[in-house]
Design a protein around this motif. Structure first.
Motif, short mmCIF file in Angstrom:
data_model
loop_
_atom_site.label_atom_id
_atom_site.label_comp_id
_atom_site.label_asym_id
_atom_site.label_seq_id
_atom_site.Cartn_x
_atom_site.Cartn_y
_atom_site.Cartn_z
N SER B 35 6.22 -4.79 -5.93
CA SER B 35 6.69 -5.78 -6.91
C SER B 35 6.65 -7.19 -6.33
N ILE B 36 6.71 -7.29 -5.02
CA ILE B 36 6.65 -8.62 -4.38
C ILE B 36 5.20 -8.98 -4.03
N ILE B 37 4.44 -8.01 -3.53
CA ILE B 37 3.10 -8.31 -3.02
C ILE B 37 2.00 -8.22 -4.08
N ARG B 38 2.11 -7.27 -4.96
CA ARG B 38 1.17 -7.11 -6.08
C ARG B 38 -0.27 -6.85 -5.62
N ASP B 39 -0.39 -6.20 -4.51
CA ASP B 39 -1.71 -5.80 -4.05
C ASP B 39 -1.53 -4.42 -3.43
N GLU B 40 -2.20 -3.46 -4.02
CA GLU B 40 -1.97 -2.07 -3.64
C GLU B 40 -2.27 -1.81 -2.18
N LYS B 41 -3.43 -2.31 -1.70
CA LYS B 41 -3.83 -2.05 -0.31
C LYS B 41 -2.85 -2.69 0.69
N ILE B 42 -2.54 -3.96 0.44
CA ILE B 42 -1.63 -4.67 1.36
C ILE B 42 -0.24 -4.06 1.30
N ALA B 43 0.19 -3.67 0.08
CA ALA B 43 1.51 -3.05 -0.07
C ALA B 43 1.57 -1.75 0.73
N GLU B 44 0.47 -1.02 0.76
CA GLU B 44 0.43 0.22 1.56
C GLU B 44 0.61 -0.08 3.04
N GLU B 45 -0.07 -1.11 3.51
CA GLU B 45 0.07 -1.51 4.92
C GLU B 45 1.52 -1.86 5.24
N VAL B 46 2.10 -2.67 4.35
CA VAL B 46 3.48 -3.11 4.59
C VAL B 46 4.42 -1.91 4.55
N LEU B 47 4.15 -0.98 3.63
CA LEU B 47 4.99 0.22 3.54
C LEU B 47 4.99 0.98 4.87
N GLN B 48 3.82 1.10 5.45
CA GLN B 48 3.73 1.80 6.74
C GLN B 48 4.52 1.05 7.82
N ASP B 49 4.35 -0.27 7.84
CA ASP B 49 5.10 -1.07 8.82
C ASP B 49 6.61 -0.90 8.63
N VAL B 50 7.01 -0.89 7.36
CA VAL B 50 8.44 -0.78 7.06
C VAL B 50 8.98 0.55 7.58
N PHE B 51 8.25 1.63 7.38
CA PHE B 51 8.77 2.91 7.86
C PHE B 51 8.72 3.04 9.38
N LEU B 52 7.79 2.35 10.00
CA LEU B 52 7.82 2.31 11.47
C LEU B 52 9.06 1.56 11.95
N LYS B 53 9.39 0.50 11.22
CA LYS B 53 10.60 -0.26 11.56
C LYS B 53 11.84 0.59 11.35
N ILE B 54 11.83 1.37 10.26
CA ILE B 54 12.98 2.23 9.98
C ILE B 54 13.17 3.21 11.14
N TRP B 55 12.06 3.74 11.61
CA TRP B 55 12.11 4.67 12.75
C TRP B 55 12.63 3.97 14.01
N ASP B 56 12.09 2.78 14.25
CA ASP B 56 12.47 2.04 15.47
C ASP B 56 13.92 1.57 15.44
N LYS B 57 14.31 1.08 14.28
CA LYS B 57 15.62 0.42 14.22
C LYS B 57 16.74 1.32 13.73
N ALA B 58 16.42 2.56 13.40
CA ALA B 58 17.44 3.47 12.87
C ALA B 58 18.74 3.48 13.69
N PRO B 59 18.63 3.48 15.02
CA PRO B 59 19.89 3.52 15.79
C PRO B 59 20.81 2.34 15.52
N SER B 60 20.25 1.23 15.03
CA SER B 60 21.09 0.06 14.80
C SER B 60 21.81 0.12 13.45
N TYR B 61 21.43 1.11 12.60
CA TYR B 61 22.09 1.21 11.30
C TYR B 61 23.49 1.81 11.44
#
Lengths: 267, 176
Positions: B35-61
């Protein structure tokens, strides 16, 4: 707290959005743990929003899971969770202590070495100052010697040897009298050191009639290295004598303390 | 409790827990990013980055700070906004202010099973314009209550109560 009022205030929706400040969010989190009905409300809000946002996804993203999982291992931000944390901590702790200790020893050695060097430097500086003083003194002495040499070489200078008298037969002195400049240089090298509280006094004498005139004291006798003293003498001296007198000198010479005496040779 | 246990396992680095979390949240996260990016391919890339961050930063939640979903939302919004502000994101639609989530729903044809597509679409159509705007700012764009009140020229308290009414209607539709 009126929970129904709290729920209907709309704060829980903002809480799920993440639109509250950190402090407000923490407060809601506390209420949530305390009241199950608040928690149920939040979960329903969340479910509605999950559904809504899922609906705006272009497609379901399940196919990406494999490529994400591949990258999990390569992710370096996360410390490896499988290794036993106790060991890691111990190792880090020990190496930390070891490093601290090494640093401490290093600092201590360095500090000592620095102090040694500083002392060496101070000593060298002190020696340097001494050397400079000695050089200055030697230069001064050389100048004095040259001056003296110039004095006795002057054609206007008469040398009058003063012989030891009864009280000190071994004593000896010389007067170098520059009659043009009216200066008498007394070389008192062979006079014994005066006792405490006494001082040598130099007299100019005329013979007919016998009349002594003081031309000065040999002050700071011990401290003077070459024992050559310069005194003004405007008298028509026929002889010179040196007596030992109480400090400050006397009006008339104490004759039984006459150390040396010599007459000026007639021109 | 089940949710808490799952998050704890994720924080301990359990990959299976990560898979479950991904299954629960990836589609919604993708929706926010898109909804923010409006580009399917780029949104997919960002989604992957976001879940890597979720994995990395989970202990801080920590659930003292807020909901786990809210935590993910913040990561997703920030990553998306960083992306559209980055130099390599050259998108003509960057400055389309009128863009909001509703037009994605209107043009979308392939809803997944999780969403009652027809009902939701119908409902969204029936939402008052002010609700669409409130949800877009507060939920999809991550505005604060104050920013939303300024943007919509609406008193702070009204933002809060109006939004509550809008979400109530959404819930009535989604949760049967």
């Amino acid at each position: 707290m009126d929970i129904q009022k709290y729920i209907s205030s709309g704060i829980l929706e903002l809480y799920v959005y993440g639109a509250l400040s950190e402090k407000e969010s923490r407060e809601v989190s506390c209420v949530l743990k305390e009241y199950p009905e608040v928690k149920a409300e939040v979960e329903e809000i969340e479910k509605a929003l999950l559904t809504l946002s899922a609906a705006t996804a272009p497609n379901n993203a399940e196919h990406l899971i494999d490529s994400i999982k591949e990258k999990l291992g390569a992710s370096s931000l996360r410390p490896a969770p499988k290794t036993t944390p106790l060991r890691t901590i111990n190792w880090i702790t020990y190496s930390g202590w070891a490093a601290s200790l090494l640093l401490l020893i290093g600092l201590f050695v360095f500090f000592n070495r620095t102090n040694e060097l500083r002392e060496d430097l101070n000593a060298a500086n002190a020696r340097n100052v001494q050397m400079e003083e000695q050089i200055a003194k030697a230069r001064e002495d050389a100048e004095k010697a040259e001056e003296l040499l110039a004095v006795i070489r002057d054609r206007n200078v008469k040398r009058i040897p003063l012989e030891g008298q009864q009280i000190a037969p071994e004593a000896f002195a010389s007067v170098y009298w520059n009659t043009k400049e009216n200066t008498a240089y007394i070389d008192a090298k062979e006079l014994p050191e005066p006792p405490r509280g006494k001082v040598y006094q130099v007299w100019s004498l005329t013979m007919q009639p016998l009349a002594p005139t003081s031309i000065g004291l040999l002050e700071n006798f011990e401290a003077d290295d070459n024992k050559v003293f310069s005194l003004e003498n405007q008298n028509q001296s026929e002889a010179f004598g040196i007596t030992l007198e109480p400090e400050g000198g006397s009006e008339t010479p104490t004759m039984d303390q006459l150390y040396v005496l010599g007459t000026v040779a007639a021109p | 409790m089940q949710q808490d246990a799952l998050i704890l396992e994720l924080q301990n680095g359990n990959e299976r827990a990560f898979e479950r979390i991904y299954h629960l949240y990836s589609e919604s996260t993708y929706g926010i990013i898109y909804s923010i990016i409006r580009d399917e391919k780029i949104a997919e890339e960002v989604l992957q980055d976001v879940f890597l961050k979720i994995w990395d930063k989970a202990p801080s939640y920590s659930n003292d700070k807020g909901r786990f979903f809210t935590w993910i939302l913040n990561i997703a919004r920030n990553a998306s906004i960083d992306k559209i502000r980055s130099k390599d994101f050259k998108n003509d639609r960057q400055n389309l202010k009128t863009d909001h989530f509703v037009d994605i729903l209107e043009t979308k044809t392939n809803f997944s099973e999780a969403v009652d597509s027809i009902g939701l679409k119908k409902y969204i159509d029936a939402l008052k314009p002010v609700c669409k705007q409130l949800i877009d700012y507060l939920f999809f764009k991550g505005y604060t209550q104050k920013e939303t009140s300024e943007e919509l020229d609406m008193p702070l308290g009204t933002v809060k109560t109006r939004n509550r009414i809008c979400i109530d209607k959404l819930r009535a539709m989604v949760i049967k």
